[in-house]
Motif scaffolding. Sequence first.
Motif, PDB file in Angstrom:
ATOM      1  N   THR A 249       0.886  -1.060   0.109  1.00  0.00           N
ATOM      2  CA  THR A 249       0.107  -0.060  -0.058  1.00  0.00           C
ATOM      3  C   THR A 249       0.915   1.318   0.036  1.00  0.00           C
ATOM      4  O   THR A 249       2.070   1.187   0.664  1.00  0.00           O
ATOM      5  CB  THR A 249      -0.912   0.121   1.273  1.00  0.00           C
ATOM      6  N   PHE A 250       0.505   2.139  -0.767  1.00  0.00           N
ATOM      7  CA  PHE A 250       1.133   3.415  -0.891  1.00  0.00           C
ATOM      8  C   PHE A 250       0.303   4.664  -0.528  1.00  0.00           C
ATOM      9  O   PHE A 250      -0.975   4.800  -1.143  1.00  0.00           O
ATOM     10  CB  PHE A 250       1.570   3.596  -2.355  1.00  0.00           C
ATOM     11  N   MET A 251       0.871   5.576   0.374  1.00  0.00           N
ATOM     12  CA  MET A 251       0.108   6.720   0.470  1.00  0.00           C
ATOM     13  C   MET A 251       0.152   7.998  -0.365  1.00  0.00           C
ATOM     14  O   MET A 251       1.103   8.246  -0.948  1.00  0.00           O
ATOM     15  CB  MET A 251       0.545   7.410   1.896  1.00  0.00           C
ATOM     16  N   ARG A 252      -1.197   8.336  -0.881  1.00  0.00           N
ATOM     17  CA  ARG A 252      -1.028   9.508  -1.891  1.00  0.00           C
ATOM     18  C   ARG A 252      -1.138  10.798  -0.811  1.00  0.00           C
ATOM     19  O   ARG A 252      -1.787  11.197  -0.123  1.00  0.00           O
ATOM     20  CB  ARG A 252      -2.533   9.457  -2.536  1.00  0.00           C
ATOM     21  N   ILE A 253      -0.040  11.529  -1.309  1.00  0.00           N
ATOM     22  CA  ILE A 253       0.262  12.979  -0.695  1.00  0.00           C
ATOM     23  C   ILE A 253      -0.018  13.904  -1.630  1.00  0.00           C
ATOM     24  O   ILE A 253       0.034  15.474  -1.302  1.00  0.00           O
ATOM     25  CB  ILE A 253       1.701  12.990  -0.225  1.00  0.00           C
ATOM     26  N   GLY A 254      -0.301  13.745  -2.919  1.00  0.00           N
ATOM     27  CA  GLY A 254      -0.669  14.500  -3.873  1.00  0.00           C
ATOM     28  C   GLY A 254       0.531  15.257  -4.611  1.00  0.00           C
ATOM     29  O   GLY A 254       1.700  15.256  -4.163  1.00  0.00           O
ATOM     30  N   LYS A 255       0.271  15.682  -5.851  1.00  0.00           N
ATOM     31  CA  LYS A 255       1.366  16.223  -6.930  1.00  0.00           C
ATOM     32  C   LYS A 255       1.918  17.457  -6.321  1.00  0.00           C
ATOM     33  O   LYS A 255       3.360  17.809  -6.431  1.00  0.00           O
ATOM     34  CB  LYS A 255       0.969  16.318  -8.304  1.00  0.00           C
ATOM     35  N   GLU A 256       1.330  18.330  -5.354  1.00  0.00           N
ATOM     36  CA  GLU A 256       1.690  19.475  -4.913  1.00  0.00           C
ATOM     37  C   GLU A 256       2.735  19.323  -3.738  1.00  0.00           C
ATOM     38  O   GLU A 256       3.406  20.454  -3.401  1.00  0.00           O
ATOM     39  CB  GLU A 256       0.527  20.193  -4.079  1.00  0.00           C
ATOM     40  N   ALA A 257       2.910  18.220  -3.156  1.00  0.00           N
ATOM     41  CA  ALA A 257       3.679  17.965  -2.166  1.00  0.00           C
ATOM     42  C   ALA A 257       5.217  17.618  -2.440  1.00  0.00           C
ATOM     43  O   ALA A 257       6.076  17.323  -1.685  1.00  0.00           O
ATOM     44  CB  ALA A 257       3.044  16.786  -1.364  1.00  0.00           C
ATOM     45  N   MET A 258       5.558  17.912  -3.812  1.00  0.00           N
ATOM     46  CA  MET A 258       6.764  17.571  -4.232  1.00  0.00           C
ATOM     47  C   MET A 258       7.373  18.794  -5.160  1.00  0.00           C
ATOM     48  O   MET A 258       6.837  19.478  -5.639  1.00  0.00           O
ATOM     49  CB  MET A 258       6.972  16.385  -4.935  1.00  0.00           C
ATOM     50  N   PRO A 259       8.558  18.881  -5.047  1.00  0.00           N
ATOM     51  CA  PRO A 259       9.069  20.117  -5.893  1.00  0.00           C
ATOM     52  C   PRO A 259       8.696  19.853  -7.524  1.00  0.00           C
ATOM     53  O   PRO A 259       8.643  18.812  -7.928  1.00  0.00           O
ATOM     54  CB  PRO A 259      10.752  19.886  -5.634  1.00  0.00           C
ATOM     55  N   ARG A 260       8.438  21.040  -7.985  1.00  0.00           N
ATOM     56  CA  ARG A 260       7.798  21.165  -9.306  1.00  0.00           C
ATOM     57  C   ARG A 260       8.786  20.708 -10.427  1.00  0.00           C
ATOM     58  O   ARG A 260       8.508  19.896 -11.184  1.00  0.00           O
ATOM     59  CB  ARG A 260       7.450  22.650  -9.866  1.00  0.00           C
ATOM     60  N   GLN A 261      10.191  20.768  -9.962  1.00  0.00           N
ATOM     61  CA  GLN A 261      11.189  20.516 -11.293  1.00  0.00           C
ATOM     62  C   GLN A 261      11.107  19.135 -11.091  1.00  0.00           C
ATOM     63  O   GLN A 261      11.499  18.395 -12.151  1.00  0.00           O
ATOM     64  CB  GLN A 261      12.609  21.026 -10.633  1.00  0.00           C
ATOM     65  N   PHE A 262      10.875  18.436  -9.952  1.00  0.00           N
ATOM     66  CA  PHE A 262      11.006  16.960  -9.940  1.00  0.00           C
ATOM     67  C   PHE A 262      10.023  16.256 -10.798  1.00  0.00           C
ATOM     68  O   PHE A 262       9.908  15.322 -11.417  1.00  0.00           O
ATOM     69  CB  PHE A 262      11.185  16.483  -8.332  1.00  0.00           C
ATOM     70  N   ARG A 263       8.670  16.899 -10.378  1.00  0.00           N
ATOM     71  CA  ARG A 263       7.583  16.294 -11.037  1.00  0.00           C
ATOM     72  C   ARG A 263       7.651  16.567 -12.663  1.00  0.00           C
ATOM     73  O   ARG A 263       7.376  15.588 -13.362  1.00  0.00           O
ATOM     74  CB  ARG A 263       6.298  17.037 -10.667  1.00  0.00           C
ATOM     75  N   GLU A 264       8.134  17.660 -13.311  1.00  0.00           N
ATOM     76  CA  GLU A 264       8.359  18.013 -14.304  1.00  0.00           C
ATOM     77  C   GLU A 264       9.380  17.101 -15.170  1.00  0.00           C
ATOM     78  O   GLU A 264       9.210  16.545 -16.319  1.00  0.00           O
ATOM     79  CB  GLU A 264       8.858  19.416 -14.724  1.00  0.00           C
ATOM     80  N   ARG A 265      10.475  16.587 -14.389  1.00  0.00           N
ATOM     81  CA  ARG A 265      11.306  15.579 -14.885  1.00  0.00           C
ATOM     82  C   ARG A 265      10.823  14.198 -15.188  1.00  0.00           C
ATOM     83  O   ARG A 265      11.014  13.562 -16.116  1.00  0.00           O
ATOM     84  CB  ARG A 265      12.764  15.739 -13.833  1.00  0.00           C
ATOM     85  N   ILE A 266      10.163  13.842 -14.165  1.00  0.00           N
ATOM     86  CA  ILE A 266       9.472  12.654 -14.309  1.00  0.00           C
ATOM     87  C   ILE A 266       8.544  12.531 -15.299  1.00  0.00           C
ATOM     88  O   ILE A 266       8.151  11.518 -16.254  1.00  0.00           O
ATOM     89  CB  ILE A 266       8.797  12.106 -12.923  1.00  0.00           C
ATOM     90  N   MET A 267       7.693  13.697 -15.319  1.00  0.00           N
ATOM     91  CA  MET A 267       6.625  13.616 -16.477  1.00  0.00           C
ATOM     92  C   MET A 267       7.223  13.800 -17.792  1.00  0.00           C
ATOM     93  O   MET A 267       6.499  14.024 -18.958  1.00  0.00           O
ATOM     94  CB  MET A 267       5.719  14.666 -16.211  1.00  0.00           C
ATOM     95  N   GLY A 268       8.531  14.230 -18.015  1.00  0.00           N
ATOM     96  CA  GLY A 268       9.161  14.661 -19.382  1.00  0.00           C
ATOM     97  C   GLY A 268       8.681  16.078 -19.915  1.00  0.00           C
ATOM     98  O   GLY A 268       9.005  16.004 -21.057  1.00  0.00           O
ATOM     99  N   GLU A 269       8.390  16.790 -18.872  1.00  0.00           N
ATOM    100  CA  GLU A 269       7.921  18.103 -19.338  1.00  0.00           C
ATOM    101  C   GLU A 269       9.164  19.076 -19.608  1.00  0.00           C
ATOM    102  O   GLU A 269      10.135  18.956 -18.726  1.00  0.00           O
ATOM    103  CB  GLU A 269       7.044  18.853 -18.484  1.00  0.00           C
TER     104      GLU A 269
END
Length: 156
Positions: A134-154
Amino acid sequence: MDNQTRIDRVTRFIETLNQARGLGLTVTDAGEGELTLCLPYSRQIIGNPDTGVIHGGAITTLMDTASGSVILCALEEFELCPTLDLRVDYMRPAQPGEPVYARAQTYRITKNIIFTRCEAFQAGGETVANCVATFMRIGKEAMPRQFRERIMGEGQ
């Protein structure tokens, strides 16, 4: 989202994980809510030098990584979801000299928790281990924008 996009996202994600890079984990297949990773056999992961059997910690890391990464194949937007619980049942030792694969799937997604199951197996199809997590959802806002963009390929 198509399967190649899923593979690319998971590849970028596991490249950020030191333990996944150290083990040489690679993505072999991805679909909607499904993912398969490969753990190549190497001398560094041998748990018993007399038999060449892979250490259980490497198998657990493979399964934890597959179980956590399959979330990228189930959600449209990347969310960092830390592991709440991981249970591994070992069925038999992995055959020395052969890679081990982990096939994970999400089987329930709620507002707060994601449930996954995973099977580690080798080319012959025999199960090495099973796990549920099981994994806890903490939301996309809970991580640095640059990290999210890197994973998403943006922005590439």
